[in-house]
Design a protein around this motif. Structure first.
Motif, PDB file in Angstrom:
ATOM      1  N   LEU A  83       0.583  -1.312   0.079  1.00 37.34           N
ATOM      2  CA  LEU A  83       0.023  -0.055   0.028  1.00 37.34           C
ATOM      3  C   LEU A  83       0.953   1.060   0.012  1.00 37.34           C
ATOM      4  N   LEU A  84       0.277   2.279  -0.611  1.00 39.86           N
ATOM      5  CA  LEU A  84       0.957   3.710  -0.292  1.00 39.86           C
ATOM      6  C   LEU A  84       0.185   4.740   0.183  1.00 39.86           C
ATOM      7  N   ASN A  85       0.649   5.647   0.870  1.00 38.68           N
ATOM      8  CA  ASN A  85      -0.336   6.857   1.042  1.00 38.68           C
ATOM      9  C   ASN A  85      -1.184   6.646   2.407  1.00 38.68           C
ATOM     10  N   MET A  86      -0.719   5.552   3.261  1.00 37.93           N
ATOM     11  CA  MET A  86      -1.507   5.410   4.409  1.00 37.93           C
ATOM     12  C   MET A  86      -0.877   6.213   5.637  1.00 37.93           C
ATOM     13  N   LEU A  88       5.184   5.666   1.897  1.00 40.39           N
ATOM     14  CA  LEU A  88       4.590   7.159   1.743  1.00 40.39           C
ATOM     15  C   LEU A  88       5.937   7.909   1.151  1.00 40.39           C
ATOM     16  N   ASP A  89       5.480   8.979   0.383  1.00 41.04           N
ATOM     17  CA  ASP A  89       6.435   9.895   0.137  1.00 41.04           C
ATOM     18  C   ASP A  89       6.862  10.625   1.510  1.00 41.04           C
ATOM     19  N   ILE A  90       8.131  10.229   1.896  1.00 45.62           N
ATOM     20  CA  ILE A  90       8.523  11.181   3.203  1.00 45.62           C
ATOM     21  C   ILE A  90       9.884  11.939   2.373  1.00 45.62           C
ATOM     22  N   THR A 117       9.975   4.521   2.294  1.00 46.17           N
ATOM     23  CA  THR A 117       9.671   6.017   1.629  1.00 46.17           C
ATOM     24  C   THR A 117      10.173   5.980   0.579  1.00 46.17           C
ATOM     25  N   PHE A 118       9.379   7.018  -0.322  1.00 43.55           N
ATOM     26  CA  PHE A 118       9.860   7.146  -1.955  1.00 43.55           C
ATOM     27  C   PHE A 118      10.547   8.342  -1.980  1.00 43.55           C
ATOM     28  N   ALA A 119      11.870   8.067  -1.479  1.00 45.51           N
ATOM     29  CA  ALA A 119      13.019   8.950  -1.352  1.00 45.51           C
ATOM     30  C   ALA A 119      14.190   8.478  -0.985  1.00 45.51           C
ATOM     31  N   ALA A 140      15.546   5.127  -4.265  1.00 50.52           N
ATOM     32  CA  ALA A 140      16.182   6.051  -5.136  1.00 50.52           C
ATOM     33  C   ALA A 140      15.581   6.459  -6.407  1.00 50.52           C
ATOM     34  N   LYS A 141      15.151   7.635  -6.445  1.00 47.47           N
ATOM     35  CA  LYS A 141      14.363   8.099  -7.908  1.00 47.47           C
ATOM     36  C   LYS A 141      14.739   9.279  -8.420  1.00 47.47           C
ATOM     37  N   HIS A 142      14.350   9.704  -9.577  1.00 42.90           N
ATOM     38  CA  HIS A 142      13.334   8.834 -10.238  1.00 42.90           C
ATOM     39  C   HIS A 142      14.486   8.454 -11.561  1.00 42.90           C
ATOM     40  N   PHE A 143      14.566   7.228 -11.644  1.00 45.27           N
ATOM     41  CA  PHE A 143      15.660   6.559 -12.676  1.00 45.27           C
ATOM     42  C   PHE A 143      15.227   6.540 -13.880  1.00 45.27           C
ATOM     43  N   LEU A 167      14.240   1.125  -5.843  1.00 40.12           N
ATOM     44  CA  LEU A 167      14.450   2.211  -6.758  1.00 40.12           C
ATOM     45  C   LEU A 167      13.242   2.336  -7.623  1.00 40.12           C
ATOM     46  N   MET A 168      12.967   3.604  -8.151  1.00 39.58           N
ATOM     47  CA  MET A 168      11.911   3.842  -8.900  1.00 39.58           C
ATOM     48  C   MET A 168      12.220   4.311 -10.471  1.00 39.58           C
ATOM     49  N   PRO A 169      11.730   3.777 -11.353  1.00 43.81           N
ATOM     50  CA  PRO A 169      12.069   4.346 -12.652  1.00 43.81           C
ATOM     51  C   PRO A 169      11.084   5.756 -12.928  1.00 43.81           C
ATOM     52  N   ALA A 170      11.767   6.636 -13.734  1.00 46.18           N
ATOM     53  CA  ALA A 170      10.986   7.689 -13.864  1.00 46.18           C
ATOM     54  C   ALA A 170       9.920   7.687 -14.691  1.00 46.18           C
ATOM     55  N   PHE A 171       8.908   8.392 -14.625  1.00 47.41           N
ATOM     56  CA  PHE A 171       7.710   8.504 -15.819  1.00 47.41           C
ATOM     57  C   PHE A 171       8.202   8.876 -17.205  1.00 47.41           C
ATOM     58  N   THR A 172       9.246   9.377 -17.326  1.00 52.55           N
ATOM     59  CA  THR A 172       9.608   9.889 -18.890  1.00 52.55           C
ATOM     60  C   THR A 172      10.105   8.975 -19.675  1.00 52.55           C
ATOM     61  N   SER A 228       7.528   0.480  -9.700  1.00 53.53           N
ATOM     62  CA  SER A 228       7.016   1.650 -10.929  1.00 53.53           C
ATOM     63  C   SER A 228       6.542   2.825 -10.226  1.00 53.53           C
ATOM     64  N   ASP A 229       6.684   4.147 -10.854  1.00 54.43           N
ATOM     65  CA  ASP A 229       6.007   5.171 -10.411  1.00 54.43           C
ATOM     66  C   ASP A 229       4.497   5.178 -10.602  1.00 54.43           C
ATOM     67  N   TYR A 230       3.685   6.068 -10.250  1.00 52.25           N
ATOM     68  CA  TYR A 230       2.574   5.862  -9.982  1.00 52.25           C
ATOM     69  C   TYR A 230       1.583   5.714 -11.378  1.00 52.25           C
ATOM     70  N   ASN A 231       1.114   4.547 -11.602  1.00 50.87           N
ATOM     71  CA  ASN A 231       0.273   4.608 -12.759  1.00 50.87           C
ATOM     72  C   ASN A 231       1.289   4.503 -13.992  1.00 50.87           C
ATOM     73  N   ASP A 285       4.014  -2.942  -9.342  1.00 49.80           N
ATOM     74  CA  ASP A 285       3.268  -2.054 -10.197  1.00 49.80           C
ATOM     75  C   ASP A 285       2.472  -1.043  -9.235  1.00 49.80           C
ATOM     76  N   MET A 286       2.956   0.097  -9.184  1.00 48.54           N
ATOM     77  CA  MET A 286       2.179   1.050  -8.359  1.00 48.54           C
ATOM     78  C   MET A 286       0.964   1.669  -9.099  1.00 48.54           C
ATOM     79  N   MET A 287      -0.264   1.165  -8.871  1.00 52.01           N
ATOM     80  CA  MET A 287      -1.281   1.720  -9.153  1.00 52.01           C
ATOM     81  C   MET A 287      -1.946   1.789 -10.558  1.00 52.01           C
ATOM     82  N   GLY A 314       7.492  21.372  -7.032  1.00 52.38           N
ATOM     83  CA  GLY A 314       7.067  20.094  -7.021  1.00 52.38           C
ATOM     84  C   GLY A 314       6.551  19.338  -8.230  1.00 52.38           C
ATOM     85  N   GLU A 315       5.624  18.352  -7.848  1.00 55.23           N
ATOM     86  CA  GLU A 315       5.295  17.844  -9.300  1.00 55.23           C
ATOM     87  C   GLU A 315       4.365  18.512  -9.959  1.00 55.23           C
ATOM     88  N   ALA A 316       4.427  18.186 -11.189  1.00 57.06           N
ATOM     89  CA  ALA A 316       3.341  18.901 -12.046  1.00 57.06           C
ATOM     90  C   ALA A 316       3.307  20.506 -11.740  1.00 57.06           C
TER      91      ALA A 316
HETATM   92  C1  BGC Z   1       5.565  10.761  -8.034  1.00 55.85           C
HETATM   93  C2  BGC Z   1       6.608  10.125  -7.135  1.00 55.85           C
HETATM   94  C3  BGC Z   1       5.869   9.556  -5.878  1.00 55.85           C
HETATM   95  C4  BGC Z   1       4.659   8.830  -6.286  1.00 55.85           C
HETATM   96  C5  BGC Z   1       4.189   8.031  -5.269  1.00 55.85           C
HETATM   97  C6  BGC Z   1       4.258  10.018  -8.235  1.00 55.85           C
HETATM   98  O1  BGC Z   1       3.458  10.705  -8.744  1.00 55.85           O
HETATM   99  O2  BGC Z   1       6.147  10.850  -9.496  1.00 55.85           O
HETATM  100  O3  BGC Z   1       7.702  10.808  -6.908  1.00 55.85           O
HETATM  101  O4  BGC Z   1       6.805   8.706  -5.185  1.00 55.85           O
HETATM  102  O5  BGC Z   1       3.954   9.539  -7.010  1.00 55.85           O
HETATM  103  O6  BGC Z   1       3.307   9.208  -4.321  1.00 55.85           O
END
Ligand code: BGC
Length: 717
Positions: free
Chosen positions: A50-53, A80-82, A124-126, A177-180, A221-226, A256-259, A288-290, A465-467
């Motif tokens: 799980l994430l985001n609990m 969780l992202d800390i 943590t995702f950091a 370690a992200k985002h690879f 480790l988490m691959p990048a969205f890109t 994986s990253d989110y979706n 597979d995250m999400m 931050g993101e987006a």
């Molecule tokens: C972010 C990641 C983050 C993940 C989970 C994504 O949108 O790119 O950095 O770890 O969400 O919250």
């Protein structure tokens, strides 16, 4: 048979795919109330992570479903992202990079891990290790700034801090370690856009941070969205499977990253979820995250013979092993078993304040405007103007984790606490990004009778931050008009203007840099922001933060960083056909490493020994400094190198070290830096490490600004 073999032998395919699935708790619970179907999936063993609990109570409640009610009792991995603190928010990573202190980088991660683990989390995702040279990109705020060498130092300290010496400890989290890899150079600074960079830049700039994290034992480790040069990172076989798993021997979990797996369809490399799942699995993505692509796609792919059960099993084993290393099988409730005592939380806040005041960068301080002289000691009046002055929520920064509802100290509150006798007046003047400037007049009127003006300007936390890409990373809304009107009035009254900037990136603020008497980059400082700023303004602490990114004079200079490679036609104002702009200087407004203190340091006597060094040797670099200022202060000393002639063009300066020295006024001292000659290897024409004989210039100074550097030449032999 060991525990993992025993489990593997008993698991059904859907239970295996459950271990490869991570679902957001919002999916699973609505607030603290558990929603039907996904809860059942945990019991069925078809959701394993799980994430985001948030909160030990809900985390344990979920854990009980997995451990006590599912057939095999496999505990959940909850992450969780800390990113810059959990509940006690510290300065954003970009700000913290500028502290140049490994003990601090490690300690804040350690404290964040303890706090997150006390909430029942195990992951943590950091740390975020994306070297960024483009302030348009909002995620610049989450990372280390522009330098790859610095990134490596931070990566190792953060992994040590989050994971501690024992991953199974109730106070440790698995780091990620992200985002690879190479997420930051997105096209035109636009979030999630395509990335196209050279193999050399990839290897010299973007991979080293991940190498450092792996060397420090990062668990995940988490691959990048890109995509990178046409291949989405979530499906990047050469980098994930061949380089990371193969060359680097990374055997941790890739999440994986989110979706991101489903987004392979939008990238245009997968026709459907089955395709997407195959691509990600083949590349080596374990969780597979999400996207729910593994649960939906892999059974079909397996049936079609496009993946093998061995490939799936390898991922499941890695996930189970991580859970074992985290001690989750032995005691799934150890994290969050006891609430943290108030004294521990108070100490953490003291750390947050200490770090926050040390990362503030004093960009300018004309005529010793700071520290505030009269008001620090005697009653007086301060006009505190601007939309960020009374903005406690903004102080927390863009990734507030579980600290969303934690109180944070605004500038106004911090100043009022520090200067109880002073008449502190406040008007926002304008909102952060609205077009309404009707409040400017009232703000200007506050200047009359004040001893100084503090202009609190900048971005909303969510503008980085993101987006959060910004094509014009300057003061939003009508803040420039406010600054001009207030400064004009202050100048007419003969009182100084101190501008304090809040942002998740260097901002383009040439006007302010010219017209404010003093300028501070406060980034986003976390829950203790206001106290930290008051500590610096009043002189209780001398500022010591350094900018880990160059500040552009104009958006058109972006990307801008100190380690650019030379041109065949270096800038020469007298020669038309040289590398320059017609409308702006080449140089940054503030160079990497820039940051003033309340002292004034003179550098002399640079010694580099020996003058000739072999590959196995070590250089000892020492420099003498004298604090010629009137106050005690801490200086950060940087070490750069540049080879005179090499087989490929190389950066004009390469960071290789730093040191800190605290000196009383009038006192001299020296710092010593060690540089193993192996660090002078570079990637030759074939991108293989090369130790090349020849002359190397060694530079020492207060920033990457070339005119401030002392230089010695040595010879590699
Ligand atoms: C972010 C990641 C983050 C993940 C989970 C994504 O949108 O790119 O950095 O770890 O969400 O919250």
């Amino acid at each position: 048979m060991n525990r993992i073999d025993t489990l593997m032998a008993r698991m059904t395919l859907s239970e295996k795919l459950g271990q490869l699935t991570m679902t957001a708790s919002g999916y699973t619970v609505t607030g603290p109330v558990i929603a039907g179907d996904s809860t059942q999936s945990i019991i069925d063993g078809t959701i394993g992570n799980l994430l985001n609990m948030v909160g030990a109570g809900p985390a344990h409640e979920m854990q009980r479903l997995a451990v006590e009610q599912s057939r095999l009792g496999i505990p959940l991995l909850i992450g969780l992202d800390i990113v810059h603190g959990h509940r006690t928010l510290f300065p954003i990573p970009l700000a913290e990079a500028g502290i140049f202190d490994e003990a601090v980088w490690e300690r804040t991660a350690r404290e964040a891990a303890r706090e997150g683990a006390a909430d029942g989390l195990a992951m943590t995702f950091a740390p975020m290790l994306d070297v960024s040279r483009d302030p348009r990109w909002g995620r610049t705020a989450e990372g280390p700034g522009e330098d790859p060498w610095l990134n490596g130092r931070i990566a190792q300290a953060k992994v040590r801090g989050f994971q501690g010496s024992d991953l199974s400890s109730a106070e440790s989290l698995a780091a990620c370690a992200k985002h690879f890899v190479a997420y930051s150079p997105v096209t035109a600074g636009r979030e999630y856009a395509a990335v196209d960079i050279s193999e050399r830049t990839l290897r010299e700039v973007h991979l080293p941070g991940f190498v450092a994290a792996i060397e420090a034992g990062v668990a995940t480790l988490m691959p990048a969205f890109t995509d990178l040069n046409g291949v989405p990172m979530t499906a990047h076989v050469p980098l994930l499977r061949d380089w990371l798993r193969g060359e680097m021997g990374f055997d941790g979990v890739i999440v994986s990253d989110y979706n991101a797996i489903a987004e392979l369809i939008e990238h245009g490399v997968a026709a459907d979820l089955v395709d997407a799942a195959v691509l990600a699995l083949k590349a080596g993505v374990d969780i597979d995250m999400m996207a729910d692509a593994y649960r939906k796609g892999l059974p079909v792919a397996l049936e079609q013979g496009r993946v093998t059960i061995d490939e799936i099993d390898a991922c499941v084993r890695r996930v189970l092993r991580l859970k074992e290393q985290l001690g989750l099988f032995d005691d799934p409730y150890r994290r969050g078993a006891t609430p943290e005592p108030a004294a521990v939380i108070a100490e953490r806040h003291a750390l947050a304040r200490d770090v926050a005041r040390k990362v503030i960068v004093m960009l300018k301080n004309e005529r010793d405007t700071l520290p505030l002289p009269a008001t620090a000691k005697a009653p007086g009046a301060l006009a505190v103007i601007g939309p960020l002055a009374d903005a406690s929520t903004e102080m927390k920064g863009p990734w507030w984790g579980a600290g969303e509802h934690e109180p944070a100290v605004s500038v106004l509150a911090g100043l009022r606490a520090a200067l109880p006798q002073t008449d502190i007046r406040h008007a926002p003047g304008v909102a952060i990004d609205s077009a309404d400037d009707s409040g400017i007049e009232a703000a200007v009127a506050l200047c009359d009778g004040a001893d100084a003006v503090l202009l609190c300007l900048g971005e909303r936390a969510t503008m980085s931050g993101e987006a959060a890409s910004r094509a014009t990373p300057a003061l939003p809304g009508r803040q420039q008009a406010l600054a001009e009107a207030v400064t004009a009035r202050a100048q007419a009254l003969g009182i100084p203007v101190v501008a304090i900037l809040f942002s998740g990136r260097p901002l383009v603020v040439p006007w302010l840099a010219e017209h404010a008497d003093a300028l501070l980059a406060a980034w986003f400082l976390g829950v203790e922001a206001g106290h930290a700023i008051a500590d610096v303004l009043t002189g209780r602490v001398s500022p010591s933060g350094r900018t880990p990114m160059s500040w552009p004079r104009a958006v058109g200079q972006v990307p801008i960083w100190f380690g650019q490679r030379p041109t065949g036609r270096p800038m020469n104002p007298a020669d038309y056909y040289t590398s320059k702009y017609q409308d702006v200087d080449n140089t940054p407004l503030y160079a990497f490493g820039h940051g003033l203190t309340y002292g004034r340091f003179r550098y002399d006597e640079l010694h580099v020994e020996p003058r000739r060094v072999r590959e196995q040797g070590t250089l000892t670099i020492s420099v003498t400094l004298r604090n010629e200022g009137a106050r005690e202060a801490e200086e950060t000393v940087f070490l750069f190198v540049r080879a005179k002639v090499s087989l490929v063009t190389r950066p004009l300066l390469e960071l290789k070290g730093y040191a800190k020295l605290r000196l009383m006024p009038g006192v001299a001292g020296s710092v010593k830096l060690k540089l193993p000659a192996t660090e002078l290897r570079y990637l030759g024409p074939d991108l293989q490490p090369l130790f090349e004989a020849g002359e190397v210039d060694v530079f020492v100074g207060p920033s990457a600004e070339p005119t401030g550097l002392l230089q010695q030449t040595i010879e590699l032999c």
